[in-house]
Design an enzyme around this catalytic site. Sequence first.
Site, PDB file in Angstrom:
ATOM      1  N   TYR A 161     -18.153 -24.364  31.380  1.00  0.00           N
ATOM      2  CA  TYR A 161     -17.476 -23.692  30.263  1.00  0.00           C
ATOM      3  C   TYR A 161     -16.457 -22.679  30.728  1.00  0.00           C
ATOM      4  O   TYR A 161     -16.586 -22.146  31.802  1.00  0.00           O
ATOM      5  CB  TYR A 161     -18.518 -23.011  29.354  1.00  0.00           C
ATOM      6  CG  TYR A 161     -19.485 -23.958  28.696  1.00  0.00           C
ATOM      7  CD1 TYR A 161     -19.228 -25.333  28.634  1.00  0.00           C
ATOM      8  CD2 TYR A 161     -20.674 -23.492  28.128  1.00  0.00           C
ATOM      9  CE1 TYR A 161     -20.146 -26.195  28.019  1.00  0.00           C
ATOM     10  CE2 TYR A 161     -21.575 -24.347  27.511  1.00  0.00           C
ATOM     11  CZ  TYR A 161     -21.307 -25.703  27.471  1.00  0.00           C
ATOM     12  OH  TYR A 161     -22.205 -26.545  26.858  1.00  0.00           O
ATOM     13  N   SER A 173     -24.262 -28.897  18.901  1.00  0.00           N
ATOM     14  CA  SER A 173     -23.321 -29.316  17.847  1.00  0.00           C
ATOM     15  C   SER A 173     -24.016 -29.544  16.506  1.00  0.00           C
ATOM     16  O   SER A 173     -23.820 -30.568  15.858  1.00  0.00           O
ATOM     17  CB  SER A 173     -22.542 -30.567  18.276  1.00  0.00           C
ATOM     18  OG  SER A 173     -21.702 -30.282  19.363  1.00  0.00           O
ATOM     19  N   LEU A 195     -23.362 -28.375  13.754  1.00  0.00           N
ATOM     20  CA  LEU A 195     -22.406 -28.474  12.645  1.00  0.00           C
ATOM     21  C   LEU A 195     -21.377 -29.578  12.909  1.00  0.00           C
ATOM     22  O   LEU A 195     -20.304 -29.568  12.300  1.00  0.00           O
ATOM     23  CB  LEU A 195     -21.683 -27.131  12.452  1.00  0.00           C
ATOM     24  CG  LEU A 195     -22.560 -25.988  11.931  1.00  0.00           C
ATOM     25  CD1 LEU A 195     -21.777 -24.674  11.908  1.00  0.00           C
ATOM     26  CD2 LEU A 195     -23.085 -26.317  10.536  1.00  0.00           C
ATOM     27  N   GLY A 247     -18.097 -28.252  13.639  1.00  0.00           N
ATOM     28  CA  GLY A 247     -17.411 -27.566  12.529  1.00  0.00           C
ATOM     29  C   GLY A 247     -17.259 -28.449  11.304  1.00  0.00           C
ATOM     30  O   GLY A 247     -17.084 -27.962  10.191  1.00  0.00           O
ATOM     31  N   GLY A 304     -17.462 -28.108   6.116  1.00  0.00           N
ATOM     32  CA  GLY A 304     -16.542 -28.500   5.048  1.00  0.00           C
ATOM     33  C   GLY A 304     -15.119 -28.003   5.298  1.00  0.00           C
ATOM     34  O   GLY A 304     -14.227 -28.220   4.485  1.00  0.00           O
ATOM     35  N   LYS A 305     -14.895 -27.359   6.459  1.00  0.00           N
ATOM     36  CA  LYS A 305     -13.579 -26.739   6.690  1.00  0.00           C
ATOM     37  C   LYS A 305     -12.450 -27.762   6.836  1.00  0.00           C
ATOM     38  O   LYS A 305     -11.289 -27.427   6.640  1.00  0.00           O
ATOM     39  CB  LYS A 305     -13.632 -25.807   7.895  1.00  0.00           C
ATOM     40  CG  LYS A 305     -13.769 -26.488   9.241  1.00  0.00           C
ATOM     41  CD  LYS A 305     -14.250 -25.523  10.310  1.00  0.00           C
ATOM     42  CE  LYS A 305     -13.287 -24.372  10.526  1.00  0.00           C
ATOM     43  NZ  LYS A 305     -13.848 -23.390  11.468  1.00  0.00           N
TER      44      LYS A 305
END
Length: 372
Positions: A79, A260, A262, A265, A269-270
Site C-alpha cells: 500500500y 471491500s 462496500l 464504494g 449508491g454514490k
Amino acid sequence: MWQQAVERAATGGQAACLNKHGKRGIMEFRNLGRTDVRVSALCLGTMTWGQQNTEAEGHEQMDYAVAQGINFFDTAELYPIPPKRETQGRTEEIIGTWFASRKNRDKIILATKVVGRTRMDWFRKSGATGRLTRAQIFEAVEGSLKRLRTDYIDLYQTHWPDRPIEIFGGLNYKRLDGDEVPIEETLSALSDLVRQGKVRFVGISNETAWGTAQYLRAAEVLGLERIVSIQNAYNLLNRTFEIELAEFADREQVGLLAYSPLAQGYLTGKYRGGALPPGSRKALFQRLGRYETPQAEAAMALYFELAERHGLNPAQMALQFVTTRPFVTSNIIGATTMEQLQTDIASINVRLPQEVLDGIERIHLRHPNPCP
Ligand SMILES: NC(=O)c1ccc[n+]([C@@H]2O[C@H](COP(=O)([O-])OP(=O)(O)OC[C@H]3O[C@@H](n4cnc5c(N)ncnc54)[C@H](OP(=O)(O)O)[C@@H]3O)[C@@H](O)[C@H]2O)c1
C-alpha cells in the site's frame, strides 16, 4: 481531530464509546482464530493513506477509530493503492509515525501483508519480482517492521498466493502453468518469524478452499503455525466466500477478515445512475471494473430499494450484513473522509430486521454473485 472519550466496558468483549455527538455506541470483539486475542468486529483498512489521503488524514482516522472502540488495523507492504514504485510503503510509514507520536503500539492489533507472486519488481533490494519464498518473506518483514516503527507484527498475512492462479474476479477454474513456491516453505518461513518474536500470528489472503486446506494440513503434519484468519473479498455483490470457504472459516476457526465490504464504494449508491463524484476512487483511478457488470447494476438497484424501504443507509446495511455473518471475524472498512468513516463505524449499531435479511436473500438468489 475528533476528541473522543472512550469507556471500555469490562463485560462481554464489548466496548462502549462516545461518538462525536456524545451518543453511546457499542463495539463488539471477537477471537482471532483459536487465539485468545480479541479483535474489534470492525477493522480499520488503510490502503488509501499515502495516495488518496495524507498522513494527517490517516492519523485522524486512526484517532477516531480507536475512540470508537476499534483495536484492529489492516495494512500491507504493497500500500497505498494503486500500487506504484514511488509510493510503496507509505501507508505503513503513516501508521509508524502515528505509533511514534501516540505511543500506543500495545493498544492495537496490527495486521500487515507480504506480497504474493507478482510481476512488480520494486519490493526487494535485488529487484526480484515478488514470490513467497523464505528469503523474500524474511526481507519483507524487516521492511514492514522498520516502516511501522515497531518490533512486532500481530498478524502477518500472505497478500495472495504464490502459485499461478486467477484470484481477483472470475468464477471459472483455469489450470495455469508455472513453478510455485510450496506452501510448506512459505508457512515454515512465517513460523520461523513467530519463533523469532517478530510476528505473533499468521494468516492468508485471497486464498481458495484448496489453499486454505493446504495451510491447515501443513501446520498439522509439520508442526508449523496454524493460520488464524483468511482475508478475502466479501460483500453483497460477491458472496463467493460462502460457497466453500465459509465452512472452513466456521469449523476451523479461520475467521474471515472481509475486505471491500462496500464493493469499493459501489454499495453506498454514490455511482448510481452513472454518477462520478469528484475525488472518488472510480473518478481518480478507473480501476473498479470488477463491480461494473450488467448484473451488478440490476442487483444494486434492488439492494438500494430494499434499504430505502426500511429507512436504512445503503452503506450501513451492506456493512452490517457483512459484520453479522457468523463466519466473519472482522469487517475491514475503508474511508477517505471523516464523514464516511463515521457512517461506516456507526453501522455496528444498525439492526437489520428479519425482513431486511430475507429481502437480501431474495435478491441474492435472483442475482447471485454478480461481481465475483
Ligand atoms: N487483501 C486484499 O487483497 C485487499 C483488497 C482490498 C482491500 N483490502 C483491505 O480492506 C480495506 C477496505 O477495502 P476497500 O477500501 O476496498 O473497502 P470498501 O468498503 O469496499 O470501499 C471503501 C471505499 O468506498 C468509499 N466509501 C466508504 N464509505 C463510504 C461512505 N459512507 N459513503 C461514500 N463512500 C464511501 C471510499 O472511497 P472513495 O471516497 O474513493 O469513493 C472508500 O475508500 C483496505 O483498506 C485494505 O486494508 C485488502
